[in-house]
Scaffold this motif. Structure first.
Motif, short mmCIF file in Angstrom:
data_model
loop_
_atom_site.label_atom_id
_atom_site.label_comp_id
_atom_site.label_asym_id
_atom_site.label_seq_id
_atom_site.Cartn_x
_atom_site.Cartn_y
_atom_site.Cartn_z
N ARG A 127 0.85 -1.19 0.00
CA ARG A 127 0.00 0.00 0.00
C ARG A 127 0.88 1.24 0.00
NH1 ARG A 127 0.10 -1.67 5.23
NH2 ARG A 127 0.34 -0.11 6.85
N TYR A 128 0.38 2.28 -0.64
CA TYR A 128 1.04 3.57 -0.59
C TYR A 128 0.57 4.28 0.67
CZ TYR A 128 3.17 3.23 -5.16
OH TYR A 128 3.95 2.85 -6.22
N LEU A 129 1.52 4.83 1.42
CA LEU A 129 1.22 5.50 2.68
C LEU A 129 0.97 6.99 2.50
CD1 LEU A 129 4.01 3.81 4.83
CD2 LEU A 129 1.60 3.14 4.63
N ARG A 130 1.77 7.60 1.63
CA ARG A 130 1.60 9.03 1.36
C ARG A 130 2.30 9.37 0.06
NH1 ARG A 130 5.68 11.90 5.70
NH2 ARG A 130 7.10 10.15 5.80
N GLU A 131 1.94 10.54 -0.44
CA GLU A 131 2.57 11.00 -1.67
C GLU A 131 2.67 12.52 -1.66
OE1 GLU A 131 -0.95 10.79 -4.90
OE2 GLU A 131 -0.26 8.86 -4.13
N ILE A 132 3.71 12.97 -2.32
CA ILE A 132 3.94 14.39 -2.51
C ILE A 132 4.06 14.59 -4.01
CG2 ILE A 132 5.50 16.32 -2.06
CD1 ILE A 132 6.44 14.65 0.44
N CYS A 133 3.18 15.40 -4.57
CA CYS A 133 3.13 15.56 -6.02
C CYS A 133 3.36 17.02 -6.42
CB CYS A 133 1.78 15.13 -6.57
SG CYS A 133 1.43 13.38 -6.34
N GLY A 134 4.19 17.19 -7.43
CA GLY A 134 4.40 18.49 -8.04
C GLY A 134 3.80 18.49 -9.44
N ASP A 135 4.11 19.51 -10.22
CA ASP A 135 3.58 19.60 -11.57
C ASP A 135 4.10 18.50 -12.48
OD1 ASP A 135 2.12 21.84 -10.92
OD2 ASP A 135 3.69 23.23 -11.59
N ARG A 136 5.38 18.13 -12.28
CA ARG A 136 5.98 17.10 -13.14
C ARG A 136 6.80 16.08 -12.37
NH1 ARG A 136 7.91 19.73 -18.70
NH2 ARG A 136 5.90 20.46 -19.41
N ASP A 137 6.52 15.94 -11.08
CA ASP A 137 7.22 14.92 -10.31
C ASP A 137 6.39 14.51 -9.10
OD1 ASP A 137 7.52 17.23 -8.82
OD2 ASP A 137 9.68 17.09 -8.63
N ALA A 138 6.74 13.35 -8.55
CA ALA A 138 6.04 12.84 -7.39
C ALA A 138 6.95 11.92 -6.59
CB ALA A 138 4.78 12.07 -7.81
N ARG A 177 9.58 11.39 -12.32
CA ARG A 177 9.45 12.65 -13.06
C ARG A 177 8.85 12.31 -14.41
NH1 ARG A 177 14.79 16.29 -11.87
NH2 ARG A 177 14.87 15.71 -9.69
N TRP A 178 8.10 13.27 -14.96
CA TRP A 178 7.50 13.04 -16.27
C TRP A 178 7.61 14.28 -17.13
CZ3 TRP A 178 4.84 12.60 -11.63
CH2 TRP A 178 3.96 13.63 -11.31
N ASP A 179 7.43 14.06 -18.43
CA ASP A 179 7.55 15.13 -19.40
C ASP A 179 6.20 15.82 -19.61
OD1 ASP A 179 6.07 13.40 -21.07
OD2 ASP A 179 7.83 12.80 -22.24
N ALA A 180 6.15 16.75 -20.55
CA ALA A 180 4.93 17.53 -20.81
C ALA A 180 3.78 16.65 -21.28
CB ALA A 180 5.22 18.62 -21.84
N GLU A 181 4.09 15.50 -21.87
CA GLU A 181 3.05 14.59 -22.34
C GLU A 181 2.60 13.61 -21.24
OE1 GLU A 181 5.98 14.95 -24.36
OE2 GLU A 181 4.87 16.62 -25.28
N GLU A 211 11.98 9.60 -15.57
CA GLU A 211 12.92 9.12 -14.55
C GLU A 211 12.12 8.44 -13.45
OE1 GLU A 211 16.59 10.74 -11.79
OE2 GLU A 211 15.16 12.18 -12.59
N PHE A 212 12.61 7.27 -13.02
CA PHE A 212 11.95 6.51 -11.96
C PHE A 212 13.04 6.00 -11.03
CE2 PHE A 212 9.47 3.53 -9.69
CZ PHE A 212 8.13 3.79 -9.96
N LYS A 213 12.94 6.37 -9.76
CA LYS A 213 13.94 5.96 -8.77
C LYS A 213 13.24 5.26 -7.62
CE LYS A 213 17.16 8.89 -7.80
NZ LYS A 213 17.90 10.06 -7.31
#
Length: 153
Positions: free
Chosen positions: A63-74, A94-98, A103-105
């Protein structure tokens, strides 16, 4: 409002449908593994890693416990139990405009969990490699098994 990329990722994790990664990952995506010291570049190898992770980590306790999301990253913190060991980790993307992931870490704790996931991912990638005839992912994981002194890395 949560980005569509994160919503899609949650749906992939919930359904464990690795086929949907094809539309979510950018061609030049970079994957950072918690045990492989070099970044893994490209959609094909990132898909192999994430598909294996969905299989290895995707049990009923995940399960996911929490998340922090920006415009192009989480950053998504998760928890699960695997073979009696509590695994705590973080997915950073991170993701692009589409909306495609570029990037996935993955980061994991504690050390006991890292070692267990390392072993299980190696087994899964080896089986996947045999089935698909692609040695890259399993070889990268296998290369982390020892630092030449018999020490796990």
């Amino acid at each position: 409002m949560k980005a569509l990329t994160v919503v899609t990722w949650h749906e992939i994790v919930r359904t464990r449908d690795a086929r949907r990664l094809a539309d979510l990952l950018a061609e030049d995506v970079v994957f950072h593994s918690p045990v492989v010291h070099t970044p893994q570049r490209g959609k094909a190898i990132t898909t192999q890693y994430l598909a294996a992770a969905l299989h290895v980590l995707g049990n009923d306790t995940f399960r996911y416990l929490r998340e922090i999301c920006g415009d192009r990253d989480a950053v998504l913190e998760f928890q699960l139990e695997l073979d009696g060991i509590e695994v705590n980790g973080v997915d950073m993307m991170r993701w692009d405009a589409e909306g495609r992931i570029t990037e996935f870490k993955v980061m994991l704790r504690p050390l006991k969990a890292v070692n267990l996931v390392h072993a299980k991912m190696g087994e899964m990638l080896q089986a996947s490699r045999r089935a698909a005839g692609t040695p890259e992912a399993e070889a990268a994981y296998r290369s982390t098994a020892s630092d030449g002194k018999g020490q796990s890395t």
